[in-house]
Each structure stands twice: as structure tokens, then as C-alpha cells.
Design a protein around this motif. Structure first.
Motif, short mmCIF file in Angstrom:
data_model
loop_
_atom_site.label_atom_id
_atom_site.label_comp_id
_atom_site.label_asym_id
_atom_site.label_seq_id
_atom_site.Cartn_x
_atom_site.Cartn_y
_atom_site.Cartn_z
N PHE A 1 -5.89 -3.05 -16.84
CA PHE A 1 -5.27 -2.38 -15.70
C PHE A 1 -4.72 -1.01 -16.08
CE2 PHE A 1 -4.12 -4.74 -11.66
CZ PHE A 1 -5.24 -5.57 -11.71
N SER A 2 -5.16 -0.46 -17.19
CA SER A 2 -4.59 0.81 -17.64
C SER A 2 -5.01 1.99 -16.75
CB SER A 2 -4.99 1.09 -19.09
OG SER A 2 -6.40 1.15 -19.20
N ARG A 3 -6.19 1.92 -16.14
CA ARG A 3 -6.64 3.00 -15.24
C ARG A 3 -7.54 2.44 -14.15
NH1 ARG A 3 -9.36 8.84 -16.65
NH2 ARG A 3 -7.16 9.30 -16.90
N ILE A 4 -7.29 2.90 -12.91
CA ILE A 4 -8.18 2.62 -11.80
C ILE A 4 -8.75 3.96 -11.36
CG2 ILE A 4 -8.42 1.74 -9.45
CD1 ILE A 4 -5.63 0.52 -11.69
N SER A 5 -10.01 4.16 -11.61
CA SER A 5 -10.63 5.45 -11.30
C SER A 5 -10.62 5.71 -9.80
CB SER A 5 -12.07 5.48 -11.82
OG SER A 5 -12.09 5.27 -13.22
N ASP A 6 -10.86 6.96 -9.41
CA ASP A 6 -10.87 7.32 -7.99
C ASP A 6 -11.93 6.52 -7.25
OD1 ASP A 6 -13.36 9.60 -7.66
OD2 ASP A 6 -12.56 9.24 -9.67
N ASN A 7 -11.58 6.09 -6.04
CA ASN A 7 -12.47 5.31 -5.18
C ASN A 7 -13.07 4.10 -5.90
OD1 ASN A 7 -12.42 6.96 -2.70
ND2 ASN A 7 -13.31 8.53 -4.03
N ASP B 1 -8.14 4.23 -3.27
CA ASP B 1 -8.98 4.87 -2.26
C ASP B 1 -8.84 6.38 -2.27
OD1 ASP B 1 -9.85 2.38 -1.37
OD2 ASP B 1 -8.16 2.17 0.02
N SER B 2 -8.10 6.90 -3.23
CA SER B 2 -7.89 8.35 -3.30
C SER B 2 -8.93 9.00 -4.20
CB SER B 2 -6.49 8.66 -3.83
OG SER B 2 -6.41 8.39 -5.22
N LYS B 3 -8.86 10.31 -4.33
CA LYS B 3 -9.77 11.06 -5.19
C LYS B 3 -9.14 11.38 -6.54
CE LYS B 3 -12.20 13.13 -1.26
NZ LYS B 3 -12.59 14.40 -0.59
N ILE B 4 -7.97 10.77 -6.80
CA ILE B 4 -7.25 11.01 -8.06
C ILE B 4 -7.15 9.71 -8.83
CG2 ILE B 4 -5.08 11.82 -9.08
CD1 ILE B 4 -4.57 13.37 -6.49
N PHE C 1 3.79 0.76 -11.83
CA PHE C 1 4.28 2.13 -11.90
C PHE C 1 3.15 3.04 -12.36
CE2 PHE C 1 8.01 -0.51 -12.45
CZ PHE C 1 8.97 0.12 -11.68
N GLU C 2 3.01 4.17 -11.67
CA GLU C 2 2.00 5.15 -12.07
C GLU C 2 2.53 6.02 -13.19
OE1 GLU C 2 -0.95 8.53 -10.13
OE2 GLU C 2 0.92 8.02 -9.11
N LYS C 3 1.71 6.23 -14.19
CA LYS C 3 2.09 7.09 -15.31
C LYS C 3 2.07 8.55 -14.87
CE LYS C 3 1.00 7.88 -20.18
NZ LYS C 3 0.07 7.52 -21.30
N ASN C 4 3.19 9.24 -15.10
CA ASN C 4 3.33 10.65 -14.72
C ASN C 4 3.03 10.87 -13.24
OD1 ASN C 4 3.84 11.34 -17.46
ND2 ASN C 4 1.65 11.42 -17.86
N ARG D 1 0.84 -1.20 0.00
CA ARG D 1 0.00 0.00 0.00
C ARG D 1 0.88 1.25 0.00
NH1 ARG D 1 -5.18 1.66 1.59
NH2 ARG D 1 -5.76 -0.49 2.03
N ARG D 2 0.44 2.25 -0.76
CA ARG D 2 1.14 3.53 -0.77
C ARG D 2 0.20 4.63 -1.26
NH1 ARG D 2 6.96 4.94 -3.70
NH2 ARG D 2 7.13 7.07 -2.91
N SER D 3 0.12 5.69 -0.49
CA SER D 3 -0.68 6.87 -0.87
C SER D 3 -2.08 6.50 -1.32
CB SER D 3 0.05 7.66 -1.97
OG SER D 3 1.33 8.07 -1.55
N GLU D 4 -2.74 5.67 -0.51
CA GLU D 4 -4.13 5.26 -0.73
C GLU D 4 -4.31 4.38 -1.96
OE1 GLU D 4 -7.12 8.38 1.02
OE2 GLU D 4 -5.73 9.45 -0.33
N ILE D 5 -3.22 3.82 -2.47
CA ILE D 5 -3.27 2.83 -3.54
C ILE D 5 -2.84 1.49 -2.94
CG2 ILE D 5 -2.49 2.19 -5.85
CD1 ILE D 5 -4.05 4.79 -5.77
#
Length: 285
Positions: free
Chosen positions: A228-234, A189-192, A259-262, A162-166
């Protein structure tokens, strides 16, 4: 007169020998320079470099974790390289192919003018050939068993990061014949939104001495069930990744990285041999 002629012939022979030796030396020097230049590869952080080998890649050793390397999906004789860190220090890559040949490369960082492709066999253009993996022939069967692993109730615990709500975790590991199936959960679990740049699987040393090279063996998925290209917020995603059967050697570990893109919310999860003792068995469909 005869002596003068013989002397002239001797000088002529010496001159021919000198010219031959000179041309041989120059030829050897040119080949050395070409080989030296060819073995130096410039890598970029934003572009991918490909190396085409005449035979399948059997093993590789890379001198730094700041360089990302993997086989092209479904192809046995192409390696893909990219800088994992801006301005990494010069390092090296060693590759052994199935014909027993060893290739060595010096890797440097150059984001503006990277080397985009190399033919390690230096063959004629019309002689290039891709060696496709035999696993492609069983793609439908692998897909069916991956879907079965997705719905199985068997679960494992304790494999999470776990890191920064991911959060990333493996909650199921299964096997059928020569394929292992890893059920992977990725939650945000984040808003981003979390945009995935890379999801990697490889075996590497448990500990790395500063004086020794780090050996990483990339394991390319044969199939995966989800995007797995994107996990939307929450939100969260669960998918199964099918990998060729493997065991973890002593003093090694199996590592999953995302790895997170950008971004910087990168995750790493390590699996050891003891986690593979009680694999779920996938029976016949």
C-alpha cells in the motif's frame, strides 16, 4: 575532662547525622531531577521516537490526537511515537505494562532535537530484551487465510470514505479462530500518484469531550497481502489486513486511517459493532 569528651562526642554524632540527612536529601533531589527529565519526551514530525519497556505494553492512554503512537510490529514492549501535527500543544502519555506498573510521560514538540530512544526500565545495556509477539509463530497460516479472504465472494457495503478523488472502503470482513481479516480497497481516481505515509488501525472514543483525555488503542496488523505504499494515478489496490481478534466496547469505534505522504488527502473510516455482526467465516484450508 570526661564531660568535655562527652560533649565532643555528642557534637560529632550530630555532625554525622546532619551529613547523612544532607546527602540523603541531595540524592533524592538528584533522582527527582533525573526522573523529571527522563519523563519529558521531545517529539518530531519527521523522526520516530522509541520507548523500550521492561515488560509487554498492555494499555496506553494519550492526551491528544496530535501525537501518533503504536507498538513496534511484532514486538510487545516497544512503543513508537511521532508528532502527527507540527507544534502540537504539550500533552501526556500513560502506559500500563504487563507487570502492573504505570508509566507517565510529558510530550512536547521539538523538530530539531527530538528524543530518539528511551529505556523506560533504566536497565543496564546488556539487560535489554525484546519481547516478540507469539503471533509470529503462526505467520504462514495467517498468510494462507489472508489470501483466502482476498478471493472470497462475501462482501459488505456502506463502509467507505472518499476525499479529493481518493476512496477507501472495506468490502469484506472475515474471521478464523483468533484472527480477523479486513479486505481493504484503496482507489485513486485523480491524475496524481497517492503515496501512503501511514495506514493505522485503532479503537478510540466515539466522542471526545474537550475536558477529557482521548484513549486510543493501536491494533497492529499481523500480516497484509499487498503493497500500500503507492497507488498510481487512476488505479486501485485491494489487500487483506490480518488483525488480532477484538471487540468494540460501548461508546467506542474501530477506526482506519490512511495518511498521504507530503500531502493532505487523508482518509478515515469508522466501523461499529453492528458492522461485525455477520462476519464471513473462513473454513479450514
Amino acid at each position: 575532662m570526661k564531660n568535655n569528651r562527652k560533649l565532643f562526642d555528642m557534637k560529632k554524632i550530630k555532625l554525622i547525622i546532619f551529613i547523612c540527612v544532607f546527602l540523603t536529601t541531595v540524592s533524592g533531589y538528584t533522582q527527582y531531577n533525573l526522573k523529571s527529565e527522563y519523563n519529558n519526551i521531545q517529539l518530531s514530525y519527521s523522526k520516530t521516537t522509541s520507548i523500550l519497556f521492561p515488560y509487554a505494553v498492555k494499555s496506553l492512554d494519550i492526551g491528544s490526537r496530535d501525537v501518533l503512537v503504536q507498538k513496534a510490529k511484532g514486538v510487545e514492549n516497544i512503543l513508537l511515537l511521532k508528532a502527527g501535527k507540527q507544534n502540537f500543544l504539550q500533552t501526556n502519555l500513560t502506559v500500563v505494562t504487563s507487570d502492573g506498573k504505570l508509566y507517565s510521560f510529558i510530550l512536547n514538540f521539538d523538530d530539531l532535537c527530538p528524543t530518539l530512544s528511551i529505556d523506560a526500565g533504566l536497565r543496564n545495556t546488556d539487560d535489554k530484551q525484546l519481547l516478540f509477539s507469539m503471533e509470529n509463530e503462526n505467520q504462514k497460516e495467517i498468510k494462507d487465510y489472508a489470501m483466502l479472504a482476498l478471493s472470497k465472494k462475501n462482501k459488505v457495503s456502506g463502509l467507505n470514505s472518499r476525499r479529493s478523488e481518493i476512496v477507501m472502503k472495506v468490502d469484506g470482513i472475515f474471521i478464523h479462530q483468533d484472527v480477523m481479516y479486513f479486505r481493504v480497497f484503496l482507489g485513486n481516481d485523480s491524475k496524481i500518484n497517492y503515496d501512503v505515509d501511514q495506514l493505522r488501525f485503532f479503537i478510540r472514543d466515539q466522542r471526545k469531550s474537550k475536558r477529557t483525555a482521548s484513549q486510543e488503542i493501536e491494533i497492529m496488523p499481523l500480516f497484509n497481502t499487498g503493497d500500500f505504499s503507492r497507488i498510481s494515478d487512476n488505479s486501485k489496490i485491494t489487500a487483506v489486513f490480518a488483525l488480532p481478534k477484538f471487540t468494540i466496547p460501548e461508546k467506542k469505534k474501530f477506526t482506519m486511517q490512511v495518511f498521504e505522504k507530503n500531502g493532505g488527502r487523508h482518509l478515515e473510516l469508522n466501523i461499529k459493532n453492528r458492522n461485525l455482526v455477520n462476519l464471513g467465516i473462513l473454513g479450514n484450508l
